[in-house]
Write an enzyme that holds these catalytic residues in place. Structure first.
Site, PDB file in Angstrom:
ATOM      1  N   ASP A   9       0.859  -1.172   0.000  1.00 31.61           N
ATOM      2  CA  ASP A   9       0.000   0.000   0.000  1.00 31.61           C
ATOM      3  C   ASP A   9       0.904   1.232   0.000  1.00 31.61           C
ATOM      4  O   ASP A   9       2.136   1.106   0.009  1.00 31.61           O
ATOM      5  CB  ASP A   9      -0.935  -0.032   1.212  1.00 31.61           C
ATOM      6  CG  ASP A   9      -2.221   0.750   1.004  1.00 31.61           C
ATOM      7  OD1 ASP A   9      -2.326   1.482  -0.004  1.00 31.61           O
ATOM      8  OD2 ASP A   9      -3.118   0.649   1.850  1.00 31.61           O
ATOM      9  N   GLU A  11       0.002   4.595   1.822  1.00 27.35           N
ATOM     10  CA  GLU A  11      -0.106   5.567   2.906  1.00 27.35           C
ATOM     11  C   GLU A  11       0.900   5.341   4.029  1.00 27.35           C
ATOM     12  O   GLU A  11       1.260   6.277   4.743  1.00 27.35           O
ATOM     13  CB  GLU A  11      -1.526   5.573   3.476  1.00 27.35           C
ATOM     14  CG  GLU A  11      -2.577   6.175   2.577  1.00 27.35           C
ATOM     15  CD  GLU A  11      -3.193   5.178   1.620  1.00 27.35           C
ATOM     16  OE1 GLU A  11      -4.164   5.527   0.934  1.00 27.35           O
ATOM     17  OE2 GLU A  11      -2.694   4.022   1.546  1.00 27.35           O
ATOM     18  N   HIS A  62      -2.677  -0.372  -3.645  1.00 28.04           N
ATOM     19  CA  HIS A  62      -3.137   0.987  -3.334  1.00 28.04           C
ATOM     20  C   HIS A  62      -4.059   1.507  -4.427  1.00 28.04           C
ATOM     21  O   HIS A  62      -3.750   1.392  -5.624  1.00 28.04           O
ATOM     22  CB  HIS A  62      -1.949   1.933  -3.194  1.00 28.04           C
ATOM     23  CG  HIS A  62      -2.342   3.370  -3.016  1.00 28.04           C
ATOM     24  ND1 HIS A  62      -2.910   3.835  -1.853  1.00 28.04           N
ATOM     25  CD2 HIS A  62      -2.280   4.430  -3.866  1.00 28.04           C
ATOM     26  CE1 HIS A  62      -3.166   5.126  -1.982  1.00 28.04           C
ATOM     27  NE2 HIS A  62      -2.804   5.510  -3.201  1.00 28.04           N
ATOM     28  N   HIS A 118      -7.858   4.971   7.185  1.00 24.14           N
ATOM     29  CA  HIS A 118      -9.159   4.719   6.578  1.00 24.14           C
ATOM     30  C   HIS A 118      -9.329   3.214   6.428  1.00 24.14           C
ATOM     31  O   HIS A 118      -8.393   2.444   6.676  1.00 24.14           O
ATOM     32  CB  HIS A 118      -9.298   5.416   5.213  1.00 24.14           C
ATOM     33  CG  HIS A 118      -8.343   4.919   4.181  1.00 24.14           C
ATOM     34  ND1 HIS A 118      -7.037   5.369   4.093  1.00 24.14           N
ATOM     35  CD2 HIS A 118      -8.485   4.001   3.200  1.00 24.14           C
ATOM     36  CE1 HIS A 118      -6.421   4.752   3.096  1.00 24.14           C
ATOM     37  NE2 HIS A 118      -7.286   3.903   2.532  1.00 24.14           N
TER      38      HIS A 118
END
Length: 276
Positions: A9, A11, A62, A118
């Site tokens: 991912d 983030e 992602h 999130h």
């Protein structure tokens, strides 16, 4: 032959703190892609330090699943790219996989302080399985566990590392930044982060037998809190999904965690549909 899946991912990558670095239409996205690809390469190298003959798959996990730079990725790995695909962020996972590594991950919605926290997308406020809140970390670890595969390493901010630690205490974690809030962190230099990730990946794969898969027994009672009432309306069109108390919550029972996981992926996709 050892088979390893690296799910990457963005983030939770070192240096990244803002959506401008993670969204394809924003000004700093290309820098984010480069940082993400470099961390993936460090982890590939670490896996192959421990198991030189391992078969390594890297799942771009992602957003659109088209972020890692294919021409810059270590050529010894195979890239799983694009969407939709049956296992989402775990594309390429199967029963023969020996270990999963979650790189650049973030904490769940509502967890924090945590950088860019999130769950799937901004439309999902919470996912609860048997009353326990699970973000992308927990959902993916349990999906791997459904196939008997342990998550042996996670990297991200300190909140993400703590999230996996609460679920799989024996897993390795590397905190590449310390969260201050949703859009701020004290971050490690990317080169230092890559060095630590390479060492941790080698250790985690070498000691994978000590890490138990996260197994969530079925049937699974699932509740999902959705941000928009329109998404709730759409969700209730899916057989077996019903409204629950509170107006923003839908609920369903899945035969096993694999079915629960796939339905959560579908709800996340329904959330992208707008009225009109």
């Amino acid at each position: 032959m050892t088979k390893v899946l690296i799910s990457v991912d963005m983030e939770g990558v070192s240096g990244i703190v803002h959506p401008a670095e993670t969204l394809p239409d924003r000004y700093d996205y290309e820098r984010g892609r480069a940082l993400m690809t470099a961390e993936a390469n460090a982890v590939i190298a670490g896996v192959l330090d421990a198991e030189p003959s391992a078969a390594v798959r890297v799942a771009d996990a992602h957003g659109p699943f088209r972020n890692l730079l294919p021409e810059e990725l270590d050529r010894r790995a195979r890239l799983v790219r694009g969407r939709p695909r049956p296992l989402g962020m775990l594309g390429g996972l199967d029963e023969d996989t020996d270990a999963v590594l979650l790189i650049g991950y973030h904490a769940r919605a509502g967890g924090g302080p945590a950088v860019l926290a999130h769950t799937m997308n901004d439309a999902i406020l919470d996912v609860r399985v048997a009353g326990r809140s699970l973000g992308e970390i927990g959902l993916n670890a349990a999906m791997a566990g459904q196939l008997g595969v342990p998550v042996v390493l996670l990297s991200g901010d300190d909140a993400a590392c703590a999230e996996l630690g609460a679920l799989v205490p024996s897993a390795f974690t590397v905190a590449v930044k310390e969260a201050i809030g949703q859009g701020a962190a004290v971050t490690m230099h990317p080169a230092e982060a890559r060095e630590r990730l390479r060492r941790a990946a080698a250790d985690a794969v070498g000691r994978r037998a000590r890490v138990e898969p996260l197994v969530v027994a079925g049937p699974c009672e699932v509740e999902v809190d959705l941000n928009g009432p329109y998404t709730v309306d759409l969700a209730t069109l899916v057989p077996g999904v019903s409204r629950a108390a509170g107006g923003r919550t839908v609920a369903f029972t899945a035969a096993d965690f694999s079915a629960a996981y796939r339905l959560v992926l579908l709800l996340a996709q329904l959330a992208t549909i707008r009225p009109g």
